[in-house]
Write a protein that holds these residues in place. Structure first.
Motif, PDB file in Angstrom:
ATOM      1  N   GLN A  79      51.162  18.951  44.211  1.00  0.00           N
ATOM      2  CA  GLN A  79      50.007  17.719  44.348  1.00  0.00           C
ATOM      3  C   GLN A  79      50.419  17.369  42.895  1.00  0.00           C
ATOM      4  O   GLN A  79      49.938  18.432  41.619  1.00  0.00           O
ATOM      5  CB  GLN A  79      49.403  17.956  44.254  1.00  0.00           C
ATOM      6  CG  GLN A  79      47.825  16.898  44.074  1.00  0.00           C
ATOM      7  CD  GLN A  79      47.859  15.913  45.528  1.00  0.00           C
ATOM      8  OE1 GLN A  79      48.458  15.762  46.424  1.00  0.00           O
ATOM      9  NE2 GLN A  79      48.160  14.714  44.306  1.00  0.00           N
ATOM     10  N   ASP A 129      46.529  24.049  52.111  1.00  0.00           N
ATOM     11  CA  ASP A 129      46.455  23.665  50.362  1.00  0.00           C
ATOM     12  C   ASP A 129      46.624  25.627  49.781  1.00  0.00           C
ATOM     13  O   ASP A 129      45.994  25.971  49.829  1.00  0.00           O
ATOM     14  CB  ASP A 129      45.218  23.634  49.967  1.00  0.00           C
ATOM     15  CG  ASP A 129      45.055  22.807  48.421  1.00  0.00           C
ATOM     16  OD1 ASP A 129      45.630  23.612  47.492  1.00  0.00           O
ATOM     17  OD2 ASP A 129      43.505  23.192  48.172  1.00  0.00           O
ATOM     18  N   VAL A 155      44.044  16.459  47.730  1.00  0.00           N
ATOM     19  CA  VAL A 155      44.133  17.099  48.940  1.00  0.00           C
ATOM     20  C   VAL A 155      43.368  16.658  49.575  1.00  0.00           C
ATOM     21  O   VAL A 155      44.185  17.006  50.660  1.00  0.00           O
ATOM     22  CB  VAL A 155      43.788  18.499  47.467  1.00  0.00           C
ATOM     23  CG1 VAL A 155      44.496  19.680  49.378  1.00  0.00           C
ATOM     24  CG2 VAL A 155      45.298  18.989  46.664  1.00  0.00           C
TER      25      VAL A 155
END
Length: 261
Positions: free
Chosen positions: A89, A64, A48
């Protein structure tokens, strides 16, 4: 032997993306990517952070979102007009990831993992295509083996190359990998460290390592280091800087395409 350096190709493309972001901003459009995850695994957090840094470099806003309920988060991002792309993710804790990914609006599925998948192709598969093309490797008359048939790399890459008319065979768990020695191109994407041994690779082969795993806290690929020590191969990806950098570049390329619509 050629070293397939994805970082070098990514650098050229990144400069072009900076110019395109400036053009979008001049039109009042701020490209934005949302990264969704449901755990704070340090390996995931590292990926990330890499994407956030890339976004900062080219001018794309990256958020995020660490959420317990990914479905709710996806619905929120789908409705947000200022969000041009989103990715989940992987890996995630939630069971039934296919159903979760299917909730992503296709026009925002910049990783190309949505089961509907009608807008963007897999970012990793795209990166592998770019990497080989960037080093003038012609696949049209070569026997190609893809080890691993996951949704991230193997399955979409097989489909992409078969549609291009290439001769491709996929190897999945339980298949005899000794047969790989009969193939001129080997792409491995299983996440099993050191899976591809030197005895499986013929002289003059092209080897692309697209696998990632953590071994004793260190990120490693599918290809054993003994393979990289050989001097009789035509081309191989380096231990670091092969497919990964171009995958991030492909991801942001899709974000810019989405923002430009």
């Amino acid at each position: 032997m050629k070293i397939l350096n994805g970082s070098e190709i990514a650098g050229y493309m990144k400069a072009n993306q900076v110019r395109r972001v400036r053009s979008l901003r001049a039109r009042g459009v701020q490209p934005k990517l949302v990264i969704l995850r449901d755990n704070d695994n340090p390996v995931i957090a590292k990926y990330v952070t890499l994407k956030q840094k890339y976004g900062e470099d080219v001018g794309v806003e990256v958020e995020d979102w660490l959420r317990d309920d990914l479905s709710v988060a996806i619905a929120e991002a789908n409705q947000a007009s200022d969000v041009h792309g989103m990715i989940v993710q992987l890996p995630v804790k939630v069971i039934g990831i296919d159903e979760v990914l299917a909730k992503i609006a296709p026009e925002k599925d910049v990783d190309g993992l949505n089961v509907k998948g009608e807008v963007f192709e897999s970012a990793t598969a795209t990166a592998i295509n770019w990497l080989l093309a960037g080093y003038d490797i012609d696949l049209s008359k070569k026997k190609i083996a893809i080890v691993g048939h996951g949704r991230l790399v193997g399955a979409p890459l097989e489909q992409m190359w078969q549609q291009s008319g290439y001769v491709v065979k996929s190897f999945t768990k339980g298949d005899d990998l000794a047969e790989l020695v009969n193939f001129e191109v080997i792409v491995s994407a299983t996440g099993v460290p050191h899976l591809i041994k030197t005895a499986m690779v013929q002289p003059g082969a092209i080897v692309v390592d697209a696998g990632t795993a953590s071994e004793d806290g260190v990120l490693v690929g599918d290809v054993d280091e003994a393979v990289r020590e050989r001097e009789d191969l035509l081309a191989i990806t380096p231990k670091i800087g092969g497919v990964g950098p171009l995958t991030v570049t492909a991801l942001f390329e899709h974000v810019l395409m989405a923002a430009n619509k």
